[in-house]
Design a protein around this motif. Structure first.
Motif, PDB file in Angstrom:
ATOM      1  N   ALA A  60     -33.301 -30.700 -29.648  1.00  0.00           N
ATOM      2  CA  ALA A  60     -33.584 -31.223 -30.995  1.00  0.00           C
ATOM      3  C   ALA A  60     -35.052 -31.598 -31.116  1.00  0.00           C
ATOM      4  CB  ALA A  60     -32.686 -32.425 -31.296  1.00  0.00           C
ATOM      5  N   ALA A  63     -36.946 -28.485 -31.452  1.00  0.00           N
ATOM      6  CA  ALA A  63     -36.633 -27.792 -32.706  1.00  0.00           C
ATOM      7  C   ALA A  63     -37.332 -28.441 -33.886  1.00  0.00           C
ATOM      8  CB  ALA A  63     -35.106 -27.769 -32.916  1.00  0.00           C
ATOM      9  N   PHE A  64     -37.434 -29.795 -33.933  1.00  0.00           N
ATOM     10  CA  PHE A  64     -38.100 -30.505 -35.022  1.00  0.00           C
ATOM     11  C   PHE A  64     -39.512 -30.924 -34.655  1.00  0.00           C
ATOM     12  CE2 PHE A  64     -33.543 -31.127 -35.720  1.00  0.00           C
ATOM     13  CZ  PHE A  64     -33.413 -30.720 -37.051  1.00  0.00           C
ATOM     14  N   ASN A  65     -39.971 -30.438 -33.498  1.00  0.00           N
ATOM     15  CA  ASN A  65     -41.354 -30.710 -33.059  1.00  0.00           C
ATOM     16  C   ASN A  65     -41.631 -32.210 -33.000  1.00  0.00           C
ATOM     17  OD1 ASN A  65     -43.882 -29.945 -32.106  1.00  0.00           O
ATOM     18  ND2 ASN A  65     -44.770 -29.787 -34.174  1.00  0.00           N
ATOM     19  N   SER A  66     -40.654 -32.949 -32.462  1.00  0.00           N
ATOM     20  CA  SER A  66     -40.777 -34.417 -32.367  1.00  0.00           C
ATOM     21  C   SER A  66     -41.176 -34.791 -30.942  1.00  0.00           C
ATOM     22  CB  SER A  66     -39.443 -35.093 -32.764  1.00  0.00           C
ATOM     23  OG  SER A  66     -39.556 -36.497 -32.571  1.00  0.00           O
ATOM     24  N   ASP A  69     -39.467 -37.986 -29.652  1.00  0.00           N
ATOM     25  CA  ASP A  69     -38.084 -37.808 -29.169  1.00  0.00           C
ATOM     26  C   ASP A  69     -38.065 -37.184 -27.763  1.00  0.00           C
ATOM     27  OD1 ASP A  69     -37.143 -38.883 -31.486  1.00  0.00           O
ATOM     28  OD2 ASP A  69     -36.734 -36.928 -32.440  1.00  0.00           O
ATOM     29  N   ASP A  90     -43.652 -26.311 -24.638  1.00  0.00           N
ATOM     30  CA  ASP A  90     -43.140 -25.638 -25.823  1.00  0.00           C
ATOM     31  C   ASP A  90     -43.005 -24.153 -25.559  1.00  0.00           C
ATOM     32  OD1 ASP A  90     -45.701 -24.627 -25.886  1.00  0.00           O
ATOM     33  OD2 ASP A  90     -46.388 -25.916 -27.513  1.00  0.00           O
ATOM     34  N   GLN A 132     -31.557 -23.054 -27.577  1.00  0.00           N
ATOM     35  CA  GLN A 132     -30.478 -23.390 -28.517  1.00  0.00           C
ATOM     36  C   GLN A 132     -29.779 -22.085 -28.862  1.00  0.00           C
ATOM     37  OE1 GLN A 132     -31.721 -25.037 -32.339  1.00  0.00           O
ATOM     38  NE2 GLN A 132     -29.907 -26.361 -32.386  1.00  0.00           N
TER      39      GLN A 132
END
Length: 492
Positions: A60, A63-66, A69, A90, A132
Protein backbone atom coordinates in the motif's frame (compact mmCIF):
# COMPACT_ATOMS: atom_id res chain seq x y z
CA UNK A 1 59.44 -43.09 28.76
CA UNK A 2 58.57 -44.96 25.57
CA UNK A 3 55.07 -46.39 25.22
CA UNK A 4 56.45 -49.93 25.01
CA UNK A 5 58.09 -49.44 28.42
CA UNK A 6 54.91 -48.21 30.15
CA UNK A 7 53.24 -50.72 32.54
CA UNK A 8 50.34 -52.61 31.01
CA UNK A 9 47.80 -50.96 33.36
CA UNK A 10 48.77 -47.50 32.18
CA UNK A 11 48.78 -48.71 28.58
CA UNK A 12 45.19 -49.87 28.90
CA UNK A 13 44.16 -46.66 30.66
CA UNK A 14 45.75 -44.51 27.97
CA UNK A 15 44.20 -46.62 25.23
CA UNK A 16 40.70 -46.30 26.75
CA UNK A 17 41.01 -42.55 27.38
CA UNK A 18 42.44 -41.94 23.91
CA UNK A 19 39.69 -43.99 22.27
CA UNK A 20 36.99 -42.20 24.27
CA UNK A 21 38.52 -38.82 23.41
CA UNK A 22 38.65 -39.57 19.69
CA UNK A 23 35.03 -40.82 19.69
CA UNK A 24 33.86 -37.75 21.61
CA UNK A 25 35.79 -35.44 19.29
CA UNK A 26 34.24 -37.01 16.20
CA UNK A 27 30.75 -36.95 17.77
CA UNK A 28 30.98 -33.32 18.91
CA UNK A 29 32.45 -32.22 15.60
CA UNK A 30 29.64 -33.92 13.72
CA UNK A 31 27.05 -32.41 16.05
CA UNK A 32 28.57 -28.93 15.71
CA UNK A 33 28.56 -29.18 11.92
CA UNK A 34 24.98 -30.41 11.88
CA UNK A 35 23.79 -27.67 14.27
CA UNK A 36 25.65 -24.98 12.34
CA UNK A 37 24.10 -25.85 9.02
CA UNK A 38 20.59 -26.55 10.38
CA UNK A 39 20.48 -23.41 12.55
CA UNK A 40 21.83 -21.28 9.72
CA UNK A 41 19.14 -22.61 7.43
CA UNK A 42 16.58 -22.03 10.13
CA UNK A 43 17.75 -18.41 10.51
CA UNK A 44 17.50 -17.90 6.73
CA UNK A 45 13.99 -19.39 6.70
CA UNK A 46 12.93 -17.19 9.61
CA UNK A 47 14.27 -14.08 7.88
CA UNK A 48 12.46 -15.02 4.66
CA UNK A 49 9.17 -15.29 6.58
CA UNK A 50 9.74 -11.85 8.11
CA UNK A 51 10.57 -10.53 4.65
CA UNK A 52 7.35 -11.87 3.17
CA UNK A 53 5.29 -10.26 5.95
CA UNK A 54 7.04 -6.90 5.60
CA UNK A 55 6.75 -7.04 1.79
CA UNK A 56 3.00 -7.72 1.98
CA UNK A 57 2.53 -4.82 4.42
CA UNK A 58 4.52 -2.46 2.16
CA UNK A 59 2.39 -2.79 -0.97
CA UNK A 60 0.00 0.00 0.00
CA UNK A 61 2.82 2.41 0.89
CA UNK A 62 4.43 1.89 -2.51
CA UNK A 63 1.14 1.93 -4.36
CA UNK A 64 0.18 5.36 -2.88
CA UNK A 65 3.80 6.55 -2.76
CA UNK A 66 3.56 7.08 1.01
CA UNK A 67 7.10 7.18 2.39
CA UNK A 68 5.85 7.64 5.94
CA UNK A 69 3.75 4.48 5.72
CA UNK A 70 6.77 2.57 4.39
CA UNK A 71 8.93 3.87 7.24
CA UNK A 72 6.27 2.84 9.73
CA UNK A 73 6.13 -0.67 8.28
CA UNK A 74 9.90 -0.99 8.54
CA UNK A 75 9.80 0.27 12.14
CA UNK A 76 7.98 -2.95 13.08
CA UNK A 77 11.36 -4.70 12.66
CA UNK A 78 12.40 -3.39 16.07
CA UNK A 79 10.89 -6.61 17.40
CA UNK A 80 13.70 -8.45 15.64
CA UNK A 81 17.01 -7.07 17.05
CA UNK A 82 19.10 -9.35 14.87
CA UNK A 83 18.01 -7.32 11.80
CA UNK A 84 20.52 -4.53 11.52
CA UNK A 85 19.24 -2.86 8.35
CA UNK A 86 16.23 -2.89 6.06
CA UNK A 87 15.28 -0.90 3.03
CA UNK A 88 12.43 -0.55 0.53
CA UNK A 89 13.31 0.25 -3.07
CA UNK A 90 10.77 1.56 -5.55
CA UNK A 91 10.18 0.07 -8.91
CA UNK A 92 12.98 2.21 -10.36
CA UNK A 93 15.55 0.74 -7.95
CA UNK A 94 15.85 3.86 -5.76
CA UNK A 95 15.85 3.67 -1.97
CA UNK A 96 12.33 4.66 -0.89
CA UNK A 97 12.51 4.09 2.90
CA UNK A 98 15.02 2.52 5.27
CA UNK A 99 15.41 1.17 8.78
CA UNK A 100 16.68 2.37 11.19
CA UNK A 101 16.05 5.96 10.25
CA UNK A 102 19.35 7.19 11.74
CA UNK A 103 21.28 4.87 9.49
CA UNK A 104 22.81 6.69 6.52
CA UNK A 105 21.80 5.74 3.06
CA UNK A 106 25.40 4.89 2.18
CA UNK A 107 25.01 1.69 4.23
CA UNK A 108 22.55 0.32 1.69
CA UNK A 109 23.36 -0.99 -1.76
CA UNK A 110 22.63 1.32 -4.66
CA UNK A 111 20.46 -1.29 -6.25
CA UNK A 112 19.40 -4.89 -5.75
CA UNK A 113 19.17 -7.00 -8.85
CA UNK A 114 18.51 -10.44 -7.37
CA UNK A 115 15.91 -12.14 -5.26
CA UNK A 116 16.48 -14.61 -2.40
CA UNK A 117 18.15 -15.16 0.96
CA UNK A 118 21.79 -16.18 1.49
CA UNK A 119 24.75 -15.94 3.90
CA UNK A 120 27.19 -13.24 2.75
CA UNK A 121 30.19 -11.90 4.67
CA UNK A 122 28.96 -13.19 8.08
CA UNK A 123 25.48 -11.64 7.44
CA UNK A 124 22.23 -13.08 6.15
CA UNK A 125 21.14 -10.97 3.21
CA UNK A 126 17.57 -11.16 1.97
CA UNK A 127 15.97 -9.58 -1.13
CA UNK A 128 12.18 -9.89 -1.45
CA UNK A 129 10.09 -8.53 -4.35
CA UNK A 130 7.10 -6.37 -3.35
CA UNK A 131 4.18 -7.01 -5.69
CA UNK A 132 0.45 -6.57 -5.82
CA UNK A 133 -0.96 -9.45 -7.74
CA UNK A 134 1.24 -9.60 -10.85
CA UNK A 135 2.27 -5.94 -10.62
CA UNK A 136 5.78 -5.44 -9.15
CA UNK A 137 5.85 -2.36 -7.00
CA UNK A 138 9.40 -2.52 -5.54
CA UNK A 139 11.99 -4.53 -3.61
CA UNK A 140 12.60 -5.22 0.11
CA UNK A 141 16.21 -5.45 1.34
CA UNK A 142 17.02 -7.11 4.73
CA UNK A 143 20.40 -7.47 6.51
CA UNK A 144 20.55 -9.72 9.59
CA UNK A 145 23.57 -10.50 11.77
CA UNK A 146 24.58 -14.06 12.84
CA UNK A 147 25.12 -13.42 16.56
CA UNK A 148 22.33 -15.84 17.35
CA UNK A 149 24.23 -18.57 15.51
CA UNK A 150 27.44 -17.67 17.35
CA UNK A 151 25.67 -17.67 20.74
CA UNK A 152 24.06 -20.99 19.98
CA UNK A 153 27.39 -22.52 18.92
CA UNK A 154 29.06 -21.10 22.04
CA UNK A 155 26.37 -22.69 24.18
CA UNK A 156 26.88 -25.99 22.39
CA UNK A 157 30.65 -25.67 22.95
CA UNK A 158 30.15 -25.33 26.70
CA UNK A 159 27.78 -28.27 26.66
CA UNK A 160 30.37 -30.30 24.71
CA UNK A 161 33.12 -29.40 27.19
CA UNK A 162 30.97 -30.39 30.17
CA UNK A 163 29.82 -33.60 28.52
CA UNK A 164 33.43 -34.46 27.51
CA UNK A 165 34.71 -33.83 31.03
CA UNK A 166 31.98 -36.01 32.52
CA UNK A 167 32.60 -38.67 29.87
CA UNK A 168 36.37 -38.68 30.53
CA UNK A 169 35.75 -38.96 34.26
CA UNK A 170 33.31 -41.83 33.82
CA UNK A 171 35.68 -43.53 31.32
CA UNK A 172 38.58 -43.15 33.76
CA UNK A 173 36.59 -44.63 36.67
CA UNK A 174 35.28 -47.51 34.56
CA UNK A 175 38.68 -48.20 33.01
CA UNK A 176 40.32 -48.29 36.45
CA UNK A 177 37.84 -50.93 37.54
CA UNK A 178 37.88 -52.90 34.31
CA UNK A 179 41.65 -52.87 33.81
CA UNK A 180 42.17 -54.57 37.16
CA UNK A 181 40.36 -57.57 35.81
CA UNK A 182 42.77 -57.61 32.85
CA UNK A 183 46.05 -56.47 34.34
CA UNK A 184 45.64 -58.32 37.65
CA UNK A 185 46.26 -61.82 36.19
CA UNK A 186 49.03 -60.48 33.93
CA UNK A 187 50.80 -58.81 36.86
CA UNK A 188 50.42 -61.96 38.93
CA UNK A 189 52.00 -63.97 36.11
CA UNK A 190 54.83 -61.42 35.71
CA UNK A 191 55.51 -61.31 39.49
CA UNK A 192 55.65 -65.10 39.59
CA UNK A 193 58.12 -65.23 36.69
CA UNK A 194 60.27 -62.52 38.34
CA UNK A 195 60.27 -64.39 41.67
CA UNK A 196 61.34 -67.59 39.95
CA UNK A 197 64.06 -65.77 38.03
CA UNK A 198 65.49 -64.11 41.15
CA UNK A 199 65.18 -66.96 43.68
CA UNK A 200 65.46 -69.92 41.28
CA UNK A 201 62.53 -71.41 43.19
CA UNK A 202 60.51 -73.55 40.79
CA UNK A 203 57.97 -74.51 43.45
CA UNK A 204 56.24 -71.14 43.03
CA UNK A 205 52.98 -71.20 41.07
CA UNK A 206 50.93 -68.41 39.46
CA UNK A 207 47.31 -67.91 40.59
CA UNK A 208 44.69 -68.53 37.91
CA UNK A 209 41.86 -65.92 37.84
CA UNK A 210 39.71 -67.15 34.96
CA UNK A 211 39.39 -69.32 31.87
CA UNK A 212 40.22 -66.68 29.25
CA UNK A 213 43.44 -66.44 27.25
CA UNK A 214 45.40 -65.19 30.27
CA UNK A 215 44.00 -68.08 32.31
CA UNK A 216 45.11 -70.54 29.62
CA UNK A 217 48.55 -68.89 29.62
CA UNK A 218 48.73 -69.22 33.42
CA UNK A 219 47.84 -72.91 33.20
CA UNK A 220 50.51 -73.50 30.54
CA UNK A 221 53.05 -71.52 32.61
CA UNK A 222 52.35 -73.63 35.72
CA UNK A 223 52.60 -76.83 33.68
CA UNK A 224 55.96 -75.66 32.35
CA UNK A 225 57.11 -75.07 35.94
CA UNK A 226 55.98 -78.59 36.85
CA UNK A 227 58.10 -80.00 34.02
CA UNK A 228 61.11 -77.86 34.99
CA UNK A 229 60.80 -78.93 38.63
CA UNK A 230 60.60 -82.59 37.60
CA UNK A 231 63.63 -82.15 35.33
CA UNK A 232 65.58 -80.46 38.12
CA UNK A 233 64.87 -83.36 40.43
CA UNK A 234 66.00 -85.78 37.76
CA UNK A 235 69.16 -83.73 37.13
CA UNK A 236 69.98 -83.56 40.84
CA UNK A 237 69.49 -87.30 41.13
CA UNK A 238 71.65 -87.88 38.06
CA UNK A 239 74.36 -85.52 39.39
CA UNK A 240 74.41 -87.34 42.73
CA UNK A 241 74.73 -90.66 40.91
CA UNK A 242 77.36 -89.16 38.61
CA UNK A 243 79.42 -87.93 41.57
CA UNK A 244 79.41 -91.44 42.97
CA UNK A 245 80.51 -92.79 39.60
CA UNK A 246 83.25 -90.18 39.39
CA UNK A 247 84.51 -91.16 42.83
CA UNK A 248 84.53 -94.80 41.80
CA UNK A 249 86.31 -94.05 38.53
CA UNK A 250 88.80 -91.81 40.32
CA UNK A 251 89.60 -94.58 42.76
CA UNK A 252 90.00 -97.03 39.88
CA UNK A 253 92.20 -94.53 38.04
CA UNK A 254 94.42 -94.09 41.10
CA UNK A 255 94.82 -97.84 41.34
CA UNK A 256 95.62 -98.02 37.61
CA UNK A 257 98.17 -95.22 37.96
CA UNK A 258 99.86 -97.02 40.82
CA UNK A 259 99.93 -100.21 38.76
CA UNK A 260 101.35 -98.24 35.83
CA UNK A 261 104.03 -96.74 38.05
CA UNK A 262 104.86 -100.23 39.28
CA UNK A 263 104.99 -101.44 35.69
CA UNK A 264 107.22 -98.53 34.72
CA UNK A 265 109.59 -99.33 37.56
CA UNK A 266 109.61 -102.97 36.50
CA UNK A 267 110.37 -102.00 32.90
CA UNK A 268 113.10 -99.65 34.03
CA UNK A 269 114.90 -102.11 36.27
CA UNK A 270 113.84 -105.64 35.37
CA UNK A 271 113.90 -105.40 31.57
CA UNK A 272 116.96 -103.26 31.05
CA UNK A 273 119.41 -105.63 32.77
CA UNK A 274 118.61 -108.78 30.72
CA UNK A 275 118.36 -106.67 27.57
CA UNK A 276 121.85 -105.26 28.13
CA UNK A 277 123.09 -108.82 28.70
CA UNK A 278 121.59 -110.02 25.43
CA UNK A 279 123.17 -107.15 23.49
CA UNK A 280 126.50 -107.45 25.30
CA UNK A 281 126.88 -111.23 24.87
CA UNK A 282 125.79 -110.97 21.24
CA UNK A 283 128.61 -108.48 20.58
CA UNK A 284 131.12 -110.78 22.35
CA UNK A 285 130.01 -113.76 20.24
CA UNK A 286 130.34 -111.63 17.12
CA UNK A 287 133.86 -110.56 18.03
CA UNK A 288 135.17 -113.98 19.21
CA UNK A 289 133.32 -116.42 16.98
CA UNK A 290 132.58 -114.50 13.82
CA UNK A 291 134.86 -116.80 11.80
CA UNK A 292 133.14 -119.96 13.03
CA UNK A 293 129.64 -118.49 12.64
CA UNK A 294 130.16 -117.40 9.08
CA UNK A 295 128.42 -114.56 7.29
CA UNK A 296 124.91 -115.84 8.01
CA UNK A 297 125.59 -116.26 11.70
CA UNK A 298 127.08 -112.75 11.94
CA UNK A 299 124.05 -111.34 10.12
CA UNK A 300 121.70 -113.00 12.57
CA UNK A 301 123.70 -111.70 15.52
CA UNK A 302 123.51 -108.18 14.10
CA UNK A 303 119.72 -108.58 13.86
CA UNK A 304 119.62 -109.60 17.52
CA UNK A 305 121.75 -106.58 18.48
CA UNK A 306 119.71 -104.06 16.38
CA UNK A 307 116.38 -105.39 17.67
CA UNK A 308 117.69 -105.31 21.22
CA UNK A 309 118.81 -101.71 20.74
CA UNK A 310 115.38 -100.84 19.24
CA UNK A 311 113.68 -102.45 22.22
CA UNK A 312 115.87 -100.41 24.55
CA UNK A 313 114.92 -97.23 22.67
CA UNK A 314 111.27 -98.19 22.94
CA UNK A 315 111.64 -98.65 26.70
CA UNK A 316 113.31 -95.23 26.96
CA UNK A 317 110.49 -93.59 24.97
CA UNK A 318 107.80 -95.26 27.09
CA UNK A 319 109.53 -94.12 30.27
CA UNK A 320 109.80 -90.58 28.91
CA UNK A 321 106.12 -90.63 27.91
CA UNK A 322 104.99 -91.83 31.34
CA UNK A 323 107.19 -89.30 33.16
CA UNK A 324 105.69 -86.38 31.21
CA UNK A 325 102.26 -87.20 32.63
CA UNK A 326 103.52 -86.94 36.22
CA UNK A 327 106.11 -84.22 35.74
CA UNK A 328 105.29 -80.66 36.80
CA UNK A 329 105.71 -77.92 34.23
CA UNK A 330 108.24 -75.30 35.29
CA UNK A 331 107.44 -72.34 33.05
CA UNK A 332 110.22 -69.88 32.29
CA UNK A 333 110.83 -67.52 29.37
CA UNK A 334 112.36 -69.46 26.46
CA UNK A 335 114.71 -68.30 23.73
CA UNK A 336 113.12 -70.46 21.04
CA UNK A 337 115.69 -69.51 18.39
CA UNK A 338 118.51 -70.72 20.64
CA UNK A 339 116.70 -73.97 21.48
CA UNK A 340 115.98 -74.62 17.80
CA UNK A 341 119.58 -73.93 16.84
CA UNK A 342 120.85 -76.39 19.48
CA UNK A 343 118.48 -79.10 18.28
CA UNK A 344 119.50 -78.57 14.62
CA UNK A 345 123.20 -78.81 15.53
CA UNK A 346 122.64 -82.07 17.41
CA UNK A 347 120.45 -83.57 14.68
CA UNK A 348 122.70 -82.72 11.71
CA UNK A 349 125.95 -84.02 13.18
CA UNK A 350 125.07 -87.60 12.26
CA UNK A 351 123.92 -86.83 8.71
CA UNK A 352 126.24 -84.03 7.63
CA UNK A 353 128.68 -86.46 6.00
CA UNK A 354 126.09 -88.50 4.10
CA UNK A 355 123.55 -86.06 2.71
CA UNK A 356 123.28 -82.32 2.24
CA UNK A 357 120.10 -81.13 3.99
CA UNK A 358 118.80 -77.57 3.51
CA UNK A 359 117.30 -76.20 6.72
CA UNK A 360 115.58 -72.82 6.52
CA UNK A 361 114.66 -70.94 9.68
CA UNK A 362 112.45 -67.89 9.81
CA UNK A 363 111.96 -65.68 12.87
CA UNK A 364 111.13 -67.92 15.82
CA UNK A 365 109.19 -66.07 18.52
CA UNK A 366 110.11 -66.47 22.18
CA UNK A 367 107.68 -68.40 24.36
CA UNK A 368 107.01 -69.40 27.94
CA UNK A 369 107.29 -73.01 29.06
CA UNK A 370 109.41 -75.82 30.49
CA UNK A 371 112.76 -75.70 28.71
CA UNK A 372 113.55 -79.42 28.73
CA UNK A 373 110.06 -80.37 27.59
CA UNK A 374 109.89 -77.82 24.77
CA UNK A 375 113.37 -78.85 23.61
CA UNK A 376 112.07 -82.44 23.50
CA UNK A 377 109.18 -81.25 21.30
CA UNK A 378 111.51 -79.50 18.85
CA UNK A 379 113.85 -82.51 18.86
CA UNK A 380 111.08 -84.96 17.98
CA UNK A 381 109.55 -82.76 15.25
CA UNK A 382 112.89 -81.87 13.59
CA UNK A 383 114.16 -85.47 13.78
CA UNK A 384 110.91 -86.67 12.16
CA UNK A 385 111.29 -84.06 9.42
CA UNK A 386 114.86 -85.20 8.76
CA UNK A 387 113.93 -88.88 8.82
CA UNK A 388 111.00 -88.64 6.41
CA UNK A 389 112.73 -86.30 3.94
CA UNK A 390 116.14 -88.04 3.72
CA UNK A 391 115.09 -90.10 0.73
CA UNK A 392 114.40 -86.97 -1.33
CA UNK A 393 116.99 -85.79 -3.84
CA UNK A 394 117.11 -82.36 -2.16
CA UNK A 395 115.71 -82.67 1.33
CA UNK A 396 114.48 -79.32 2.69
CA UNK A 397 113.14 -78.37 6.11
CA UNK A 398 111.52 -75.05 7.07
CA UNK A 399 111.13 -73.90 10.68
CA UNK A 400 109.32 -70.72 11.77
CA UNK A 401 106.54 -69.15 13.82
CA UNK A 402 103.79 -66.52 13.80
CA UNK A 403 101.27 -65.01 16.18
CA UNK A 404 97.58 -65.93 16.22
CA UNK A 405 94.88 -65.16 18.83
CA UNK A 406 97.41 -64.01 21.49
CA UNK A 407 99.46 -67.21 21.14
CA UNK A 408 102.64 -68.16 19.29
CA UNK A 409 102.30 -70.83 16.60
CA UNK A 410 105.44 -72.78 15.61
CA UNK A 411 105.79 -75.02 12.57
CA UNK A 412 108.24 -77.58 11.16
CA UNK A 413 107.76 -78.28 7.45
CA UNK A 414 109.49 -80.88 5.25
CA UNK A 415 109.30 -82.03 1.64
CA UNK A 416 109.38 -85.73 2.47
CA UNK A 417 106.95 -88.60 2.02
CA UNK A 418 104.08 -86.83 3.83
CA UNK A 419 100.99 -88.73 4.98
CA UNK A 420 97.37 -89.37 4.05
CA UNK A 421 95.01 -87.01 5.93
CA UNK A 422 92.34 -89.72 6.20
CA UNK A 423 94.57 -91.38 8.83
CA UNK A 424 95.05 -88.11 10.73
CA UNK A 425 93.32 -89.45 13.87
CA UNK A 426 96.11 -92.00 14.36
CA UNK A 427 98.92 -89.45 13.99
CA UNK A 428 99.41 -88.58 17.67
CA UNK A 429 98.52 -91.97 19.18
CA UNK A 430 100.98 -94.18 21.08
CA UNK A 431 102.48 -96.95 18.88
CA UNK A 432 100.51 -95.59 15.90
CA UNK A 433 102.66 -95.55 12.75
CA UNK A 434 101.60 -94.40 9.28
CA UNK A 435 104.71 -95.81 7.52
CA UNK A 436 106.37 -99.21 7.31
CA UNK A 437 109.02 -100.04 9.94
CA UNK A 438 111.37 -101.32 7.24
CA UNK A 439 111.21 -97.99 5.38
CA UNK A 440 111.47 -95.67 8.37
CA UNK A 441 112.68 -96.67 11.81
CA UNK A 442 110.83 -95.49 14.90
CA UNK A 443 108.92 -96.55 17.98
CA UNK A 444 105.63 -94.73 17.38
CA UNK A 445 105.90 -92.75 20.62
CA UNK A 446 107.55 -89.49 19.48
CA UNK A 447 104.47 -87.62 18.25
CA UNK A 448 102.39 -88.86 21.18
CA UNK A 449 105.05 -87.39 23.48
CA UNK A 450 104.89 -84.07 21.57
CA UNK A 451 101.11 -84.02 21.93
CA UNK A 452 101.20 -84.66 25.69
CA UNK A 453 103.89 -82.02 26.34
CA UNK A 454 102.11 -79.29 24.37
CA UNK A 455 98.78 -80.02 26.07
CA UNK A 456 100.47 -79.65 29.47
CA UNK A 457 101.52 -76.17 28.30
CA UNK A 458 97.88 -75.28 27.47
CA UNK A 459 98.70 -75.37 23.75
CA UNK A 460 97.51 -77.31 20.73
CA UNK A 461 99.14 -79.62 18.17
CA UNK A 462 97.96 -80.23 14.61
CA UNK A 463 99.41 -81.21 11.23
CA UNK A 464 98.83 -81.01 7.49
CA UNK A 465 100.21 -83.32 4.85
CA UNK A 466 99.88 -84.98 1.46
CA UNK A 467 101.36 -88.23 0.27
CA UNK A 468 104.76 -87.60 -1.41
CA UNK A 469 104.34 -83.84 -0.97
CA UNK A 470 105.65 -83.39 2.54
CA UNK A 471 104.10 -82.54 5.89
CA UNK A 472 103.86 -79.58 8.25
CA UNK A 473 103.50 -79.95 12.01
CA UNK A 474 102.23 -77.07 14.14
CA UNK A 475 102.06 -76.43 17.86
CA UNK A 476 101.05 -73.36 19.87
CA UNK A 477 102.48 -71.94 23.11
CA UNK A 478 101.72 -68.91 25.28
CA UNK A 479 103.83 -65.84 24.54
CA UNK A 480 106.17 -64.16 26.99
CA UNK A 481 104.42 -62.47 29.95
CA UNK A 482 104.69 -58.68 30.14
CA UNK A 483 106.83 -58.88 33.29
CA UNK A 484 109.75 -60.37 31.32
CA UNK A 485 109.87 -57.44 28.92
CA UNK A 486 110.93 -55.23 31.82
CA UNK A 487 114.25 -57.08 32.01
CA UNK A 488 116.93 -55.68 29.72
CA UNK A 489 118.95 -58.89 29.57
CA UNK A 490 118.02 -61.94 27.48
CA UNK A 491 116.56 -64.74 29.55
CA UNK A 492 118.64 -67.84 30.11
Amino acid sequence: MKFVDVPIGKKLLRAIILTSGVVLLITCSSYFAYEFFTFRQSAINQLSIIGEIVADNSTAALAFNSQSDATEVLASLKAHPHIEAAGIYDNNGKLFAHYPEELEGDNFPDSVNFSGYALMDSYIIGVQHIAQKDNRLGTLYLKSNTTAIARRLQLYAWIAVIVSAISFLVAYILSQKMQRAITGPVRELADTALAISERKDYTVRATKFGSDEVGALTTAFNQMLDEIQAQNKAIKSFNAHLEEKIKERTAELEIANKELESFTSSVSHDLRAPLRSVIGYSKIIEEDYSVKLGDEGVRMLNLIISNGQRMGQLIDDLLAFSKVGKQDVLKVPLDMEKITSEVIDEMTQDIANTKSVEIKTDKILDAEGDKSMIKQVMTNLISNALKYSMKEAKPCIEIGSYQKDNTNVYYVKDNGVGFDMQYYDKLFGVFERLHNQHDFEGTGVGLALVHRIVLKHDGQVWAEGKVNEGATFYFSLPGISDMYYLKPEKYD
